[in-house]
Design an enzyme around this catalytic site. Structure first.
Site: not given
Ligand code: PY5
Length: 300
Positions: A153
């Site tokens: 990330k």
């Molecule tokens: N893929 C990407 C590119 C992401 O940015 C996120 C989460 C996910 C998948 C899903 O991961 P998780 O379920 O572990 O959150 N994005 C961040 C979030 O906080 C940033 C969003 C702007 O959801």
């Protein structure tokens, strides 16, 4: 008004004191890793959802980028709880930890530069402006393992997400779906993606350059508990057009139905039944109503 606190390099300081120089390496080259975490009320207390898993992923992301932080995942978990206690935010809360390279010159080898860590949090309800999204397949491909680290990330990866999001919004859509380098479906700009086909869940496997989402993992477990089959496999773009239901998962997005892809209605153009059922169960899990998953909650 109560002043806001931020955790910065081991101390809780007022938000305006947690500032850095324009010379920080991460500002110039995107040399940082971060997390997105949520906390919800269980009716009595604020509880952070899967805090340890998020902090472990943060440390793994840092290691992949040669970022050496002096804080362990456990210390960052404690810092998060301290921060939330100190701020006394209302429910729900979004938490953003970041590890970044500080000032030390313009050289690209930053291994001897100072590394900082910070955590801030703020009340945050929904990520999307509306329920039931109209999305498009982006003209941009998701960053791949041939040039970046999709599993990390890493802030730099998010320029890929930003340009895809803005392109989609300029064209009037709510969100973008990115394909991987081989042309298979990867994920949303900031979410993982699921389809429902013939009563089964289908989601891209990790080899499609996805970020291995913690919400994705949660939803897979919820679905299996309900006896719903889950297939992690490559998804063709054209399969998106034949899905019965579709939804995004992510910490910010939570479980968000997709009702239209590239101008084609998904199912009957309304959030699907299985999607709604999973969304309800997800809310039960994050708010402590599901006994089986209480161990995922850290009380503040
Ligand atoms: N893929 C990407 C590119 C992401 O940015 C996120 C989460 C996910 C998948 C899903 O991961 P998780 O379920 O572990 O959150 N994005 C961040 C979030 O906080 C940033 C969003 C702007 O959801």
């Amino acid at each position: 008004m109560q002043r806001e606190y931020v955790w910065f390099d081991g101390r809780l300081v007022y938000s305006e004191e947690a500032s850095v120089s324009v010379k920080v390496h991460s500002l110039h080259y995107g040399t940082s890793v971060f997390e997105g975490i949520r906390a919800y009320s269980n009716g009595r207390k604020l509880c952070v959802f899967r805090l340890q898993d998020h902090m472990k992923r943060l440390i793994r992301s840092a290691n992949m980028l040669y970022l050496k932080t002096s804080y362990s995942a456990e210390e960052l978990c404690e810092a998060t709880v301290d921060l939330l206690r100190k701020n006394g935010f209302s429910n729900p809360v979004y938490i953003r930890p970041i590890i970044f390279v500080g000032s030390g010159g313009i050289n690209l080898d930053y291994r001897k530069h100072p590394v900082h860590a910070s955590i801030f949090a703020f009340p945050f309800a929904s990520y999307f402006e509306r329920q039931g999204l109209r999305v498009c397949v982006s003209s941009w491909r998701r960053v791949s393992n041939t040039s970046m680290l999709p599993r990390a990330k890493a802030s730099a990866n998010y320029l890929n997400s930003c340009i895809a999001t803005i392109e989609a919004k300029i064209s009037g859509y709510d969100e973008a779906i990115l394909l991987d380098q081989n042309g298979y479906v990867s994920e949303g700009a900031g979410e993982n993606i699921f389809m429902v086909s013939d009563g089964k869940l289908v989601t891209p496997e990790v080899y499609s350059s996805i970020l291995e989402g913690i919400t994705r993992d949660t939803v897979i477990k919820i679905a299996l508990d309900k006896g719903i089959e889950v297939n992690c496999r490559p998804i063709d773009r054209s399969e998106l057009y034949t899905a019965d239901e579709m939804f995004f998962t992510g910490t910010a997005a939570e479980v968000e139905p997709v009702i239209e892809v590239d101008g084609r209605r998904v199912g009957d153009g309304k959030p699907g039944k299985i999607t709604e059922e999973i969304k309800r169960s997800y809310t039960d899990v994050v708010t402590g109503r599901a006994q089986k998953y209480r161990h995922w909650l850290t009380e503040v």
